[in-house]
Design an enzyme around this catalytic site. Structure first.
Site, PDB file in Angstrom:
ATOM      1  N   GLU A  17       3.900  -5.650 -31.615  1.00 50.56           N
ATOM      2  CA  GLU A  17       3.723  -4.322 -31.021  1.00 50.56           C
ATOM      3  C   GLU A  17       3.900  -4.401 -29.500  1.00 50.56           C
ATOM      4  O   GLU A  17       3.368  -5.291 -28.851  1.00 50.56           O
ATOM      5  CB  GLU A  17       2.324  -3.788 -31.357  1.00 50.56           C
ATOM      6  CG  GLU A  17       2.109  -2.389 -30.784  1.00 50.56           C
ATOM      7  CD  GLU A  17       0.757  -1.814 -31.171  1.00 50.56           C
ATOM      8  OE1 GLU A  17       0.520  -1.610 -32.364  1.00 50.56           O
ATOM      9  OE2 GLU A  17      -0.048  -1.591 -30.247  1.00 50.56           O
ATOM     10  N   THR A  48       4.295   1.760 -29.090  1.00 55.28           N
ATOM     11  CA  THR A  48       3.158   2.691 -29.095  1.00 55.28           C
ATOM     12  C   THR A  48       3.520   4.011 -28.416  1.00 55.28           C
ATOM     13  O   THR A  48       4.513   4.128 -27.684  1.00 55.28           O
ATOM     14  CB  THR A  48       1.933   2.093 -28.372  1.00 55.28           C
ATOM     15  OG1 THR A  48       2.256   1.933 -27.002  1.00 55.28           O
ATOM     16  CG2 THR A  48       1.525   0.767 -28.980  1.00 55.28           C
ATOM     17  N   ALA A 124      -4.325  12.492 -38.891  1.00 58.02           N
ATOM     18  CA  ALA A 124      -3.063  11.789 -39.134  1.00 58.02           C
ATOM     19  C   ALA A 124      -2.459  12.176 -40.476  1.00 58.02           C
ATOM     20  O   ALA A 124      -1.235  12.210 -40.627  1.00 58.02           O
ATOM     21  CB  ALA A 124      -3.297  10.283 -39.070  1.00 58.02           C
ATOM     22  N   HIS A 148     -13.370   3.443 -38.503  1.00 61.65           N
ATOM     23  CA  HIS A 148     -13.029   4.134 -37.257  1.00 61.65           C
ATOM     24  C   HIS A 148     -14.298   4.630 -36.563  1.00 61.65           C
ATOM     25  O   HIS A 148     -15.213   5.133 -37.227  1.00 61.65           O
ATOM     26  CB  HIS A 148     -12.107   5.327 -37.563  1.00 61.65           C
ATOM     27  CG  HIS A 148     -11.561   5.974 -36.344  1.00 61.65           C
ATOM     28  ND1 HIS A 148     -12.224   6.979 -35.671  1.00 61.65           N
ATOM     29  CD2 HIS A 148     -10.434   5.741 -35.636  1.00 61.65           C
ATOM     30  CE1 HIS A 148     -11.512   7.336 -34.610  1.00 61.65           C
ATOM     31  NE2 HIS A 148     -10.418   6.605 -34.573  1.00 61.65           N
ATOM     32  N   ASP A 157     -14.620   7.119 -44.587  1.00 60.83           N
ATOM     33  CA  ASP A 157     -13.487   6.490 -43.885  1.00 60.83           C
ATOM     34  C   ASP A 157     -12.505   5.906 -44.907  1.00 60.83           C
ATOM     35  O   ASP A 157     -11.296   6.102 -44.806  1.00 60.83           O
ATOM     36  CB  ASP A 157     -14.010   5.380 -42.965  1.00 60.83           C
ATOM     37  CG  ASP A 157     -12.889   4.726 -42.172  1.00 60.83           C
ATOM     38  OD1 ASP A 157     -12.613   5.180 -41.048  1.00 60.83           O
ATOM     39  OD2 ASP A 157     -12.275   3.762 -42.682  1.00 60.83           O
ATOM     40  N   GLN A 174      -6.213  -1.952 -37.276  1.00 59.52           N
ATOM     41  CA  GLN A 174      -6.784  -2.217 -35.965  1.00 59.52           C
ATOM     42  C   GLN A 174      -7.065  -3.723 -35.909  1.00 59.52           C
ATOM     43  O   GLN A 174      -7.224  -4.371 -36.953  1.00 59.52           O
ATOM     44  CB  GLN A 174      -8.091  -1.421 -35.828  1.00 59.52           C
ATOM     45  CG  GLN A 174      -8.706  -1.424 -34.466  1.00 59.52           C
ATOM     46  CD  GLN A 174      -7.717  -1.006 -33.394  1.00 59.52           C
ATOM     47  OE1 GLN A 174      -7.016  -1.860 -32.851  1.00 59.52           O
ATOM     48  NE2 GLN A 174      -7.665   0.280 -33.078  1.00 59.52           N
TER      49      GLN A 174
HETATM   50  P1  FAD Z   1      -7.039   9.681 -38.708  1.00 62.81           P
HETATM   51  O1  FAD Z   1      -6.462   9.166 -39.975  1.00 62.81           O
HETATM   52  O2  FAD Z   1      -6.820  11.115 -38.387  1.00 62.81           O
HETATM   53  O3  FAD Z   1      -8.597   9.321 -38.713  1.00 62.81           O
HETATM   54  C1  FAD Z   1      -9.433   9.600 -37.590  1.00 62.81           C
HETATM   55  C2  FAD Z   1     -10.854   9.812 -38.069  1.00 62.81           C
HETATM   56  O4  FAD Z   1     -10.915  11.016 -38.830  1.00 62.81           O
HETATM   57  C3  FAD Z   1     -11.391   8.723 -39.008  1.00 62.81           C
HETATM   58  O5  FAD Z   1     -12.748   8.594 -38.750  1.00 62.81           O
HETATM   59  C4  FAD Z   1     -11.135   9.282 -40.394  1.00 62.81           C
HETATM   60  O6  FAD Z   1     -12.035   8.732 -41.346  1.00 62.81           O
HETATM   61  C5  FAD Z   1     -11.402  10.758 -40.148  1.00 62.81           C
HETATM   62  N1  FAD Z   1     -10.645  11.633 -41.051  1.00 62.81           N
HETATM   63  C6  FAD Z   1      -9.376  11.474 -41.478  1.00 62.81           C
HETATM   64  N2  FAD Z   1      -9.002  12.499 -42.272  1.00 62.81           N
HETATM   65  C7  FAD Z   1     -10.069  13.344 -42.333  1.00 62.81           C
HETATM   66  C8  FAD Z   1     -10.329  14.599 -42.979  1.00 62.81           C
HETATM   67  N3  FAD Z   1      -9.404  15.182 -43.737  1.00 62.81           N
HETATM   68  N4  FAD Z   1     -11.553  15.181 -42.808  1.00 62.81           N
HETATM   69  C9  FAD Z   1     -12.511  14.585 -42.033  1.00 62.81           C
HETATM   70  N5  FAD Z   1     -12.310  13.396 -41.409  1.00 62.81           N
HETATM   71  C10 FAD Z   1     -11.124  12.797 -41.549  1.00 62.81           C
HETATM   72  N6  FAD Z   1      -3.258   5.549 -30.602  1.00 62.81           N
HETATM   73  C11 FAD Z   1      -2.354   6.142 -29.783  1.00 62.81           C
HETATM   74  O7  FAD Z   1      -2.687   7.101 -29.064  1.00 62.81           O
HETATM   75  N7  FAD Z   1      -1.054   5.684 -29.707  1.00 62.81           N
HETATM   76  C12 FAD Z   1      -0.609   4.649 -30.470  1.00 62.81           C
HETATM   77  O8  FAD Z   1       0.556   4.267 -30.389  1.00 62.81           O
HETATM   78  C13 FAD Z   1      -1.524   4.011 -31.365  1.00 62.81           C
HETATM   79  N8  FAD Z   1      -1.143   2.991 -32.181  1.00 62.81           N
HETATM   80  C14 FAD Z   1      -2.012   2.485 -33.103  1.00 62.81           C
HETATM   81  C15 FAD Z   1      -1.578   1.493 -33.989  1.00 62.81           C
HETATM   82  C16 FAD Z   1      -2.439   0.964 -34.940  1.00 62.81           C
HETATM   83  C17 FAD Z   1      -1.926  -0.069 -35.896  1.00 62.81           C
HETATM   84  C18 FAD Z   1      -3.789   1.403 -35.001  1.00 62.81           C
HETATM   85  C19 FAD Z   1      -4.742   0.819 -36.005  1.00 62.81           C
HETATM   86  C20 FAD Z   1      -4.255   2.363 -34.108  1.00 62.81           C
HETATM   87  C21 FAD Z   1      -3.372   2.933 -33.162  1.00 62.81           C
HETATM   88  N9  FAD Z   1      -3.770   3.927 -32.274  1.00 62.81           N
HETATM   89  C22 FAD Z   1      -2.860   4.502 -31.404  1.00 62.81           C
HETATM   90  C23 FAD Z   1      -5.170   4.364 -32.238  1.00 62.81           C
HETATM   91  C24 FAD Z   1      -5.420   5.540 -33.178  1.00 62.81           C
HETATM   92  O9  FAD Z   1      -4.540   6.613 -32.894  1.00 62.81           O
HETATM   93  C25 FAD Z   1      -6.865   5.983 -32.981  1.00 62.81           C
HETATM   94  O10 FAD Z   1      -7.748   5.005 -33.495  1.00 62.81           O
HETATM   95  C26 FAD Z   1      -7.189   7.352 -33.536  1.00 62.81           C
HETATM   96  O11 FAD Z   1      -8.451   7.768 -33.016  1.00 62.81           O
HETATM   97  C27 FAD Z   1      -7.300   7.387 -35.061  1.00 62.81           C
HETATM   98  O12 FAD Z   1      -6.060   7.298 -35.627  1.00 62.81           O
HETATM   99  P2  FAD Z   1      -5.879   7.408 -37.219  1.00 62.81           P
HETATM  100  O13 FAD Z   1      -4.404   7.458 -37.416  1.00 62.81           O
HETATM  101  O14 FAD Z   1      -6.674   6.407 -37.931  1.00 62.81           O
HETATM  102  O15 FAD Z   1      -6.490   8.889 -37.444  1.00 62.81           O
END
Ligand code: FAD
Length: 286
Positions: A17, A48, A124, A148, A157, A174
């Site tokens: 990455e 990223t 996401a 998370h 989660d 992560q």
């Molecule tokens: P989500 O899947 O949306 O989850 C976030 C939180 O919401 C979790 O607690 C989940 O349990 C909860 N949740 C999910 N769906 C629901 C629902 N329907 N109802 C209620 N709660 C829900 N960040 C950046 O800004 N740029 C990057 O390039 C970047 N790269 C990353 C690469 C990797 C491999 C990883 C692991 C993380 C990266 N991040 C990046 C960080 C990431 O964007 C943050 O951790 C962010 O806060 C959560 O992302 P997520 O995709 O897990 O979100």
């Protein structure tokens, strides 16, 4: 070039990455890193997306440059933060036109100043739906072995992650420091009927205070045995050596336990990754 889902299906993947550099000097450092790591023939590299969607242009330019100017297969990170659905459609069209085949669909970090960037997407999973619907990409999602930091509890989660993985091709985790936390997450997802490939994210410790801070933000526990090992050495070189040793041990255990690959958080440097590669007996090129 190749879809990451196909690469994982045909064997273990090893990937790196990078983040889009902000300055000309940082750009030169990344250029050198990419040319050094190209010799390791990575399965793919991922780029990223800045907090709050702040690096839209730079991420796109770097992904397209890697696609056009190197033999490396790029994956673009894309986040919900700060985007309308129309903007996401536009970005996806641009990637498809440049033959970029892989997208990591993420919630995204909020901007560093604590503001929130308005978005058409809450989670996401909603962005994932649009990337999958575009029909052109192999799509990955983020996984958080130690849960998370915003999650209500571990069970919810894992349910949200399982729901994403039913539609995505793979996940990348992560970073974490003990194989146990990755293996437990894989088991918990299996119990929910999900066995899509999950690539463990590896962050070698090269600077203790920096990693401790990053671990706090991401919800990763920094184990006392690792802190003790690092406390026993003083020079920056020795900290890096111990960090590489610990990361090598973690990678070896993950591979022995059947992980489908390794994804290295390089922080745009190549040395630690190349040393771990050599320690694991993976081909290191010239
Ligand atoms: P989500 O899947 O949306 O989850 C976030 C939180 O919401 C979790 O607690 C989940 O349990 C909860 N949740 C999910 N769906 C629901 C629902 N329907 N109802 C209620 N709660 C829900 N960040 C950046 O800004 N740029 C990057 O390039 C970047 N790269 C990353 C690469 C990797 C491999 C990883 C692991 C993380 C990266 N991040 C990046 C960080 C990431 O964007 C943050 O951790 C962010 O806060 C959560 O992302 P997520 O995709 O897990 O979100």
């Amino acid at each position: 070039m190749a879809r990451i889902s196909d690469l994982i299906a045909s064997g273990r993947t090893f990937s790196f990455e990078f983040f889009p550099p902000k300055t000309d000097v940082a750009q030169l450092t990344l250029g050198r890193t990419i040319s050094e790591l190209e010799a390791l023939a990575p399965s793919f590299v991922s780029i990223t997306y800045g907090a709050g969607g702040s690096t839209r242009q730079r991420t796109q330019q770097l992904v397209q440059w890697i696609r056009q100017e190197t033999e490396i297969n790029p994956m673009a990170h894309l986040t919900c933060q700060g985007h309308t659905k129309a903007e996401i459609a536009d970005i996806l069209r641009t990637y498809a036109e440049s033959d970029v085949e892989n997208i990591l669909a993420l919630g995204g970090d909020a901007p560093a100043d604590g503001s929130s960037a308005a978005s058409d997407y809450a989670y996401a999973s909603e962005l994932l739906d649009d990337v999958v619907a575009a029909g052109r990409f192999s799509v990955g999602v983020a996984a958080h072995p130690e849960v998370h930091p915003r999650s209500a509890d571990r069970a919810s989660d894992r349910r949200h992650l399982a729901a994403k993985l039913r539609r995505a091709d793979f996940a990348i985790t992560q970073f974490f420091f003990e194989a146990r936390v990755y293996l437990e997450m894989v088991e918990e997802l299996r119990a929910l009927g999900v066995d899509k490939p999950i690539l463990p994210g590896i962050m070698p410790v090269t600077n203790k205070s920096q990693i401790v801070r990053m671990a706090e933000l991401s919800g990763a526990a920094f184990p006392s045995w690792l802190a003790d090992r690092l406390d026993r050495v003083e020079s920056a070189d020795d900290v890096r050596r111990v960090g590489v040793e610990a990361a090598t041990e973690l990678c070896a255990e993950l591979l022995a336990q059947g992980a489908p690959g390794l994804h290295f958080y390089t922080l745009n440097r190549s040395t630690a990754t190349r040393e771990i590669y050599a320690n694991l007996g993976l081909p290191v090129g010239n």
